[in-house]
Design a protein around this motif. Structure first.
Motif, PDB file in Angstrom:
ATOM      1  N   ASP A 314      61.508  20.132 -27.914  1.00  0.00           N
ATOM      2  CA  ASP A 314      60.428  19.189 -27.316  1.00  0.00           C
ATOM      3  C   ASP A 314      60.102  18.267 -28.237  1.00  0.00           C
ATOM      4  OD1 ASP A 314      58.430  20.308 -29.138  1.00  0.00           O
ATOM      5  OD2 ASP A 314      58.428  22.014 -28.370  1.00  0.00           O
ATOM      6  N   ASP A 333      68.561  23.657 -25.237  1.00  0.00           N
ATOM      7  CA  ASP A 333      68.440  22.414 -24.305  1.00  0.00           C
ATOM      8  C   ASP A 333      67.268  21.695 -24.935  1.00  0.00           C
ATOM      9  OD1 ASP A 333      68.555  20.950 -22.086  1.00  0.00           O
ATOM     10  OD2 ASP A 333      68.069  22.514 -20.716  1.00  0.00           O
ATOM     11  N   ASP A 335      64.263  18.366 -23.970  1.00  0.00           N
ATOM     12  CA  ASP A 335      63.711  17.807 -22.697  1.00  0.00           C
ATOM     13  C   ASP A 335      63.915  16.064 -22.880  1.00  0.00           C
ATOM     14  OD1 ASP A 335      61.641  16.261 -24.657  1.00  0.00           O
ATOM     15  OD2 ASP A 335      60.131  18.271 -23.910  1.00  0.00           O
ATOM     16  N   GLU A 336      63.619  15.348 -21.733  1.00  0.00           N
ATOM     17  CA  GLU A 336      64.112  14.106 -21.807  1.00  0.00           C
ATOM     18  C   GLU A 336      63.118  13.173 -22.986  1.00  0.00           C
ATOM     19  OE1 GLU A 336      63.635  12.126 -18.274  1.00  0.00           O
ATOM     20  OE2 GLU A 336      64.984  13.655 -17.276  1.00  0.00           O
ATOM     21  N   GLU A 337      62.072  13.470 -23.206  1.00  0.00           N
ATOM     22  CA  GLU A 337      61.457  12.622 -24.295  1.00  0.00           C
ATOM     23  C   GLU A 337      61.809  13.045 -25.629  1.00  0.00           C
ATOM     24  OE1 GLU A 337      56.634  11.993 -25.762  1.00  0.00           O
ATOM     25  OE2 GLU A 337      56.804  13.499 -24.128  1.00  0.00           O
TER      26      GLU A 337
END
Length: 523
Positions: A314, A333, A335-337
């Motif tokens: 994150d 994985d 997140d985009e941020e």
């Protein structure tokens, strides 16, 4: 003459990707197309004129397609040495026409196994005629081109091939049949016959990535990925950004992933690895908290290290990580941020693995030594409640027992001799790779003291900690070093001839000590 024009091509493929386009291009150049079964059907449906192999051999396909290309009219056309007078005479006498190109990919054996098919279906997906044609064409590469990979269709699409091209295609073809046979041998030995260590050990590895260098710049290196749809690890991770991975990056990232996978079902967890040894491991309420706690264990070694996380990355954790130089971050994985924050660090490699590997999975590990390979089953031992034996007068508290388990899990992934202090779900100090256990205990305690001084803590986190030893304490001195560091609980395998002496020393110091009966040497 090294350039050979393609006049007749035999196409028989399981994976039909691109084969119609190739066949059409060849046909437009006047190449005669010969084919079998489903491939012939696909070409005819595309409007192409195709000659059946059965027409070539004057023998029908039989036995559910098991016998169709195993015939002199096929293999004579592949194996004939065109400039040998006796071979040419045999071709003339028996009406054998030359075949200049073979396009073959084999029955999907690995895919059939991976989907859990029954034994009869697996056996039917052992290709016989395909490998035979591949080997015949590859052996006679002086005159015949063999294509086993759709990626190479462009090489033969122009209707002629050079000797250098045919050599390269032949080498690739023999590698393809060797890989195919090794998968079959592995299935027969391990799966069908249940042999842990078969008479021969086939290795199935995919095309290599050539690395810049090995452990050191004067060494050459490459990375071969293990094939198979069920394989999951660093080799199958997706690199989102960053420089090319080095030999050491891959080795350290693998060590980090193996350890963080031990916590895949735990609270948010972070592992920091340097030179294949964990220098900080922690769990927390959030990934960012886990990272900060792991980093605090050894802020010096963490510089230029490898970070592995058990949860998707994150933004808060990504921002914390960018505070120092880090080589690689491994996570399921992101997140985009978080990805956007890392984009500013162009040299930082981000690897996304998807689901983490199962630490209890089976399989073999191997390493080379001079003149051979050492092969063993994976160290997938899991500590269960019934394995724990409290051998001291004092029982561990619930928190001490939790810290013992945490320290034990980390110690499994530390080079032996390994000593790990842990407190409240975080490593306090790690001692790795020493020639004796006493020195590992002292180094781990010293590192904890150094970490406390750098952080401005009142005392090192070894005070009130649990300590794990990957193997038994051969003498009480290593245990006494842990007592001096402030540990109150110990977890170790036990099994020394001096266990009584070590237990007595623990009792005298008021420690709680647990035996596991399991050793975790890691060399």
């Amino acid at each position: 003459m090294t350039t050979i024009s393609i006049r007749r091509a035999l196409l028989s493929v399981s994976d039909k990707t691109g084969v119609v386009d190739l066949a059409r291009t060849l046909a437009d150049q006047g190449v005669e197309l010969v084919s079998t079964g489903g491939t012939a059907k696909a070409l005819r449906e595309a409007g192409l004129t195709v000659r059946d192999v059965s027409d070539l051999t004057d023998f029908p396909e039989m036995m559910d397609g098991r016998v169709k290309t195993l015939h002199p009219m096929v293999h004579g056309g592949l194996l004939a040495v065109r400039d040998d007078a006796a071979h040419a005479a045999a071709m003339e006498e028996h009406g054998i026409g030359a075949i200049d190109l073979v396009v073959v990919n084999l029955y999907p054996f690995a895919q059939t196994v991976a989907k859990g098919a029954g034994r009869p279906e697996v056996i039917e997906n052992i290709d016989i005629g395909g490998p035979s044609m591949v080997r015949s064409a590859a052996k006679n590469h002086a005159f015949v081109a063999i294509v086993t990979d759709p990626a190479d269709y462009a090489v033969v699409a122009r209707g002629e091939t050079t000797l250098d091209e045919r050599k390269r295609l032949a080498a690739k073809a023999f590698a393809a049949t060797a890989t195919y046979d090794s998968m079959i041998a592995s299935w027969f030995g391990h799966t069908d016959q249940g042999e842990e260590f078969p008479a021969t050990l086939p290795l199935t590895l995919e095309a290599p990535t050539v690395l810049r260098y090995g452990e050191n710049p004067h060494q050459h290196a490459a990375f071969y990925r293990q094939s198979g749809s069920a394989v999951r690890g660093i080799g199958q991770a997706r690199q989102v950004q960053g420089k090319e991975l080095s030999y050491n990056n891959l080795n350290d990232a693998d060590a980090a992933l193996e350890l963080v996978s031990e916590f895949r079902d735990a609270a948010p967890s972070c592992v920091i690895v340097k030179h294949a040894n964990p220098c900080g491991v922690a769990t927390g309420a959030t990934l960012a908290e886990a990272y900060e706690a792991a980093f605090a264990c050894d802020t010096v070694s963490a510089f230029g290290g490898i970070i592995a996380l058990n949860r998707p990355l994150d933004a808060a954790t990504a921002k914390a990580i960018t505070g120092i130089f880090t080589e690689v971050v491994v996570a399921p994985d992101a997140d985009e941020e978080a990805i956007a924050l890392f984009a500013a660090k162009k040299n930082l490699r981000l690897l996304l693995t998807g689901a983490l590997p199962d630490p209890a999975r089976g399989g073999l590990t191997a390493k080379t030594i001079a003149g051979g390979w050492l092969v063993q089953s994976r160290d997938n031992g899991v500590l269960t409640d019934d394995m724990l034996e409290v051998v001291t007068k004092r029982q561990p508290t619930a928190q001490e027992l939790a810290d013992c388990r945490f320290a034990w899990t980390v110690a499994k992934h530390v080079k032996s001799n390994a000593i790990v202090y842990a407190k409240d779900g975080s490593t306090a100090g790690v001692g790795a790779g020493q020639m004796n256990r006493l020195e590992s205990a002292r180094i781990a305690a010293w590192k904890a003291k150094d970490a406390a001084e750098k952080a401005g803590w009142a005392e090192p986190r070894t005070i009130g900690s649990a300590v794990a030893s990957d193997a038994f304490f051969p003498f009480a001195d290593g245990l006494l070093a842990a007592v001096e560091a402030g540990a109150t609980a110990v977890i170790q395998p036990g099994g020394s001839i001096r266990d009584a002496e070590v237990i007595a020393a623990a009792d005298e110091a008021g420690l709680a000590m647990v035996f596991t009966g399991m050793r975790h040497f890691r060399h």
